[in-house]
Write a protein that holds these residues in place. Structure first.
Motif, PDB file in Angstrom:
ATOM      1  N   LYS A   1     -16.087   5.349 -36.516  1.00 49.42           N
ATOM      2  CA  LYS A   1     -15.417   4.066 -37.900  1.00 49.42           C
ATOM      3  C   LYS A   1     -13.640   4.183 -38.057  1.00 49.42           C
ATOM      4  O   LYS A   1     -13.724   3.533 -38.975  1.00 49.42           O
ATOM      5  CB  LYS A   1     -16.271   4.405 -39.303  1.00 49.42           C
ATOM      6  N   LEU A   2     -12.738   4.961 -37.406  1.00 47.20           N
ATOM      7  CA  LEU A   2     -11.558   4.530 -37.542  1.00 47.20           C
ATOM      8  C   LEU A   2     -11.383   3.039 -37.808  1.00 47.20           C
ATOM      9  O   LEU A   2     -11.427   2.474 -37.087  1.00 47.20           O
ATOM     10  CB  LEU A   2     -11.018   5.622 -36.876  1.00 47.20           C
ATOM     11  N   ARG A   3     -10.209   3.383 -39.299  1.00 51.24           N
ATOM     12  CA  ARG A   3      -9.327   1.825 -39.479  1.00 51.24           C
ATOM     13  C   ARG A   3     -10.523   0.324 -40.008  1.00 51.24           C
ATOM     14  O   ARG A   3     -10.352  -0.543 -40.010  1.00 51.24           O
ATOM     15  CB  ARG A   3      -9.028   1.691 -38.368  1.00 51.24           C
ATOM     16  N   HIS A   4     -11.866   1.229 -40.136  1.00 50.75           N
ATOM     17  CA  HIS A   4     -12.891  -0.080 -40.139  1.00 50.75           C
ATOM     18  C   HIS A   4     -12.974   0.050 -41.904  1.00 50.75           C
ATOM     19  O   HIS A   4     -12.593   0.816 -42.327  1.00 50.75           O
ATOM     20  CB  HIS A   4     -14.351   0.006 -39.817  1.00 50.75           C
ATOM     21  N   MET A   5     -12.875  -1.100 -41.982  1.00 48.27           N
ATOM     22  CA  MET A   5     -13.223  -1.719 -43.431  1.00 48.27           C
ATOM     23  C   MET A   5     -14.207  -0.597 -44.510  1.00 48.27           C
ATOM     24  O   MET A   5     -15.619  -0.543 -43.815  1.00 48.27           O
ATOM     25  CB  MET A   5     -13.763  -3.014 -43.733  1.00 48.27           C
ATOM     26  N   GLY A   6     -14.041   0.040 -45.162  1.00 43.03           N
ATOM     27  CA  GLY A   6     -14.632   0.914 -45.906  1.00 43.03           C
ATOM     28  C   GLY A   6     -14.688   1.794 -45.456  1.00 43.03           C
ATOM     29  O   GLY A   6     -15.488   3.359 -45.804  1.00 43.03           O
ATOM     30  N   SER A   7     -14.271   2.548 -44.178  1.00 49.76           N
ATOM     31  CA  SER A   7     -13.912   4.370 -43.795  1.00 49.76           C
ATOM     32  C   SER A   7     -13.320   4.842 -44.386  1.00 49.76           C
ATOM     33  O   SER A   7     -12.289   4.785 -45.201  1.00 49.76           O
ATOM     34  CB  SER A   7     -13.563   4.017 -42.167  1.00 49.76           C
ATOM     35  N   MET A   8     -13.797   6.833 -44.291  1.00 48.18           N
ATOM     36  CA  MET A   8     -12.931   6.811 -44.992  1.00 48.18           C
ATOM     37  C   MET A   8     -11.129   7.899 -43.961  1.00 48.18           C
ATOM     38  O   MET A   8     -10.901   8.174 -44.332  1.00 48.18           O
ATOM     39  CB  MET A   8     -13.678   8.429 -44.993  1.00 48.18           C
ATOM     40  N   LEU A   9     -11.340   6.934 -42.613  1.00 49.29           N
ATOM     41  CA  LEU A   9     -10.941   7.653 -41.456  1.00 49.29           C
ATOM     42  C   LEU A   9      -9.683   6.431 -41.113  1.00 49.29           C
ATOM     43  O   LEU A   9     -10.261   5.511 -40.434  1.00 49.29           O
ATOM     44  CB  LEU A   9     -11.069   7.803 -40.588  1.00 49.29           C
ATOM     45  N   GLN A  10      -8.653   6.258 -41.955  1.00 53.24           N
ATOM     46  CA  GLN A  10      -7.790   5.517 -42.295  1.00 53.24           C
ATOM     47  C   GLN A  10      -6.896   5.718 -41.392  1.00 53.24           C
ATOM     48  O   GLN A  10      -6.743   6.560 -40.268  1.00 53.24           O
ATOM     49  CB  GLN A  10      -6.836   5.243 -43.427  1.00 53.24           C
ATOM     50  N   GLY A  11      -5.757   4.407 -41.149  1.00 50.80           N
ATOM     51  CA  GLY A  11      -4.339   4.894 -39.786  1.00 50.80           C
ATOM     52  C   GLY A  11      -4.200   6.057 -39.812  1.00 50.80           C
ATOM     53  O   GLY A  11      -3.056   5.949 -39.669  1.00 50.80           O
ATOM     54  N   HIS A  12      -4.126   6.276 -41.412  1.00 44.68           N
ATOM     55  CA  HIS A  12      -3.034   7.490 -41.762  1.00 44.68           C
ATOM     56  C   HIS A  12      -3.883   8.304 -42.694  1.00 44.68           C
ATOM     57  O   HIS A  12      -4.690   7.855 -43.531  1.00 44.68           O
ATOM     58  CB  HIS A  12      -1.721   6.844 -43.157  1.00 44.68           C
ATOM     59  N   PRO A  13      -3.602   9.572 -42.464  1.00 42.76           N
ATOM     60  CA  PRO A  13      -4.678  10.428 -43.372  1.00 42.76           C
ATOM     61  C   PRO A  13      -4.732  10.251 -44.544  1.00 42.76           C
ATOM     62  O   PRO A  13      -3.891  10.617 -45.039  1.00 42.76           O
ATOM     63  CB  PRO A  13      -3.859  12.331 -42.697  1.00 42.76           C
ATOM     64  N   ASP A  14      -5.905  10.359 -45.571  1.00 50.59           N
ATOM     65  CA  ASP A  14      -5.972  10.197 -47.273  1.00 50.59           C
ATOM     66  C   ASP A  14      -6.805  11.474 -47.354  1.00 50.59           C
ATOM     67  O   ASP A  14      -8.099  11.351 -47.443  1.00 50.59           O
ATOM     68  CB  ASP A  14      -6.453   9.134 -46.998  1.00 50.59           C
ATOM     69  N   MET A  15      -5.772  12.409 -47.971  1.00 52.70           N
ATOM     70  CA  MET A  15      -5.780  13.429 -49.292  1.00 52.70           C
ATOM     71  C   MET A  15      -6.922  13.461 -50.101  1.00 52.70           C
ATOM     72  O   MET A  15      -8.110  14.807 -50.215  1.00 52.70           O
ATOM     73  CB  MET A  15      -5.166  14.717 -49.632  1.00 52.70           C
ATOM     74  N   LYS A  16      -7.626  11.521 -50.582  1.00 52.21           N
ATOM     75  CA  LYS A  16      -8.441  11.737 -51.110  1.00 52.21           C
ATOM     76  C   LYS A  16      -9.548  11.391 -50.770  1.00 52.21           C
ATOM     77  O   LYS A  16     -11.182  11.193 -51.489  1.00 52.21           O
ATOM     78  CB  LYS A  16      -7.998  10.581 -52.333  1.00 52.21           C
ATOM     79  N   LYS A  17      -9.938  10.707 -49.242  1.00 50.99           N
ATOM     80  CA  LYS A  17     -11.537  10.096 -48.732  1.00 50.99           C
ATOM     81  C   LYS A  17     -11.211  11.532 -47.653  1.00 50.99           C
ATOM     82  O   LYS A  17     -12.644  11.350 -47.367  1.00 50.99           O
ATOM     83  CB  LYS A  17     -10.891   9.113 -48.281  1.00 50.99           C
ATOM     84  N   VAL A  18     -11.105  12.809 -47.319  1.00 50.88           N
ATOM     85  CA  VAL A  18     -11.220  13.134 -45.815  1.00 50.88           C
ATOM     86  C   VAL A  18     -11.270  14.066 -46.250  1.00 50.88           C
ATOM     87  O   VAL A  18     -10.192  15.699 -46.285  1.00 50.88           O
ATOM     88  CB  VAL A  18     -10.471  13.269 -45.071  1.00 50.88           C
ATOM     89  N   PRO A  19     -12.686  15.294 -45.834  1.00 51.03           N
ATOM     90  CA  PRO A  19     -12.295  16.630 -45.781  1.00 51.03           C
ATOM     91  C   PRO A  19     -11.401  18.015 -45.156  1.00 51.03           C
ATOM     92  O   PRO A  19     -11.557  16.902 -43.771  1.00 51.03           O
ATOM     93  CB  PRO A  19     -13.700  16.888 -46.309  1.00 51.03           C
ATOM     94  N   GLY A  20     -10.699  18.030 -45.545  1.00 53.16           N
ATOM     95  CA  GLY A  20      -9.385  19.066 -44.654  1.00 53.16           C
ATOM     96  C   GLY A  20      -8.041  18.518 -44.294  1.00 53.16           C
ATOM     97  O   GLY A  20      -6.743  18.968 -43.800  1.00 53.16           O
ATOM     98  N   ILE A  21      -8.193  17.288 -45.179  1.00 56.23           N
ATOM     99  CA  ILE A  21      -6.521  16.283 -45.481  1.00 56.23           C
ATOM    100  C   ILE A  21      -6.332  17.211 -46.326  1.00 56.23           C
ATOM    101  O   ILE A  21      -6.707  16.704 -47.742  1.00 56.23           O
ATOM    102  CB  ILE A  21      -6.666  15.044 -45.159  1.00 56.23           C
ATOM    103  N   GLU A  22      -4.877  17.743 -46.372  1.00 56.81           N
ATOM    104  CA  GLU A  22      -4.518  18.195 -47.290  1.00 56.81           C
ATOM    105  C   GLU A  22      -3.412  17.642 -47.868  1.00 56.81           C
ATOM    106  O   GLU A  22      -2.796  17.329 -49.205  1.00 56.81           O
ATOM    107  CB  GLU A  22      -3.205  19.591 -47.041  1.00 56.81           C
ATOM    108  N   ILE A  23      -2.535  16.771 -47.384  1.00 50.62           N
ATOM    109  CA  ILE A  23      -2.082  15.766 -47.941  1.00 50.62           C
ATOM    110  C   ILE A  23      -1.767  14.298 -47.198  1.00 50.62           C
ATOM    111  O   ILE A  23      -1.885  14.721 -46.473  1.00 50.62           O
ATOM    112  CB  ILE A  23      -0.507  16.194 -48.364  1.00 50.62           C
TER     113      ILE A  23
END
Length: 274
Positions: A93-115
């Motif tokens: 689902k990378l880069r798909h509309m509504g996906s938590m996996l955006q083109g750059h890391p998003d700490m508010k959506k993806v567990p394990g992303i620190e910043i």
């Protein structure tokens, strides 16, 4: 210390590379070259070195990893999925509309992303803040940051490097993914970063140079960094852009080009199949 299972680490790195290819192909956009070059480094960090818990991503005393070259998000996503922070199905689902996996890391959506990272140099600066905060709080956790070689052309990187040396942040280890290429071409042709070792040393860093695809060297470097006192450590990891996929290796055109279906199939075959 327990014996290192190098074969297991190599197999994990291969699975991460498969995840990179599959996710970018499904997205139709993304950055395979610099993601593939960093796969072995992240494998060692998440499956040998760092203290993290996929079931408790916000564990207070966890180690922290910052992907300063945020455009290489596919390698971090594939690593986190392999570690169990979220399902591997999410990678498609990378880069798909509504996906938590955006083109750059998003700490508010993806567990394990620190910043959240993206603007080059910004993530590295945040890692300095994390390391300084840990020092002030007398915590013994460690901070790791991965930079791209093109990224260190940014002035922000050197302001942060100066601060880290000044505050003697020996709980901080940075890794330079030194594959020699960036979106516009070879580093030496766009804006040379050499002499890179001497530059980091002049900013008060302890510098280790390694082959970024040699698991033994990677492990020894991270272990050594933990013994260094009163200085942050920079690991200059010589890597191959597109590592693991023959037609992508050392090809600057694969910096930000997604493999088409036939190309992805060929890449996955080289990596041992789906």
């Amino acid at each position: 210390m327990a014996k290192v299972d190098y074969e297991k680490l190599k197999n994990i790195a291969t699975e991460i590379r498969k995840g990179i290819i599959k996710s970018i192909n499904a997205a139709g956009s993304g950055h395979p070259g610099g993601s593939l070059s960093a796969a072995d480094i992240l494998t060692v960090l998440y499956f040998y070195k760092m203290k993290v818990d996929p079931k408790n991503p916000k564990m207070e005393d966890r180690d922290r990893f910052v992907l300063s070259k945020g455009h290489a998000a596919p390698v971090l996503y594939a690593t986190l999925a392999e570690k169990g922070f979220f399902s591997k199905e999410e990678l498609l689902k990378l880069r798909h509309m509504g996906s938590m996996l955006q083109g750059h890391p998003d700490m508010k959506k993806v567990p394990g992303i620190e910043i959240s990272t993206g603007s080059l140099g910004q993530g590295f600066s945040c890692s300095i803040g994390m390391a300084l905060a840990a020092k002030l709080d007398k915590k013994d956790n460690r901070i790791y940051a991965l930079l791209g070689d093109g990224e260190v052309q940014e002035g922000l990187v050197w302001e942060a490097a100066m601060a880290a040396g000044h505050y003697k942040l020996d709980n901080l280890t940075a890794i330079l993914d030194y594959n020699g290429m960036q979106i516009d071409g070879k580093n030496d042709e766009v804006m040379t970063i050499n002499p890179i070792k001497e530059k980091w040393e002049s900013f008060g860093w302890y510098v280790i140079e390694i082959d970024g695809h040699n698991f033994e060297e990677i492990i020894k470097a991270f272990d050594k960094a933990e013994t260094i006192k009163d200085k942050p450590t920079m690991i200059i990891a010589k890597t191959i852009k597109g590592k693991g996929v023959s037609f992508m290796e050392n090809q600057v055109g694969w910096h930000g080009t997604a493999p088409k279906d036939e190309e992805a199939e060929k890449a996955l075959k080289e990596l041992g199949g789906c």
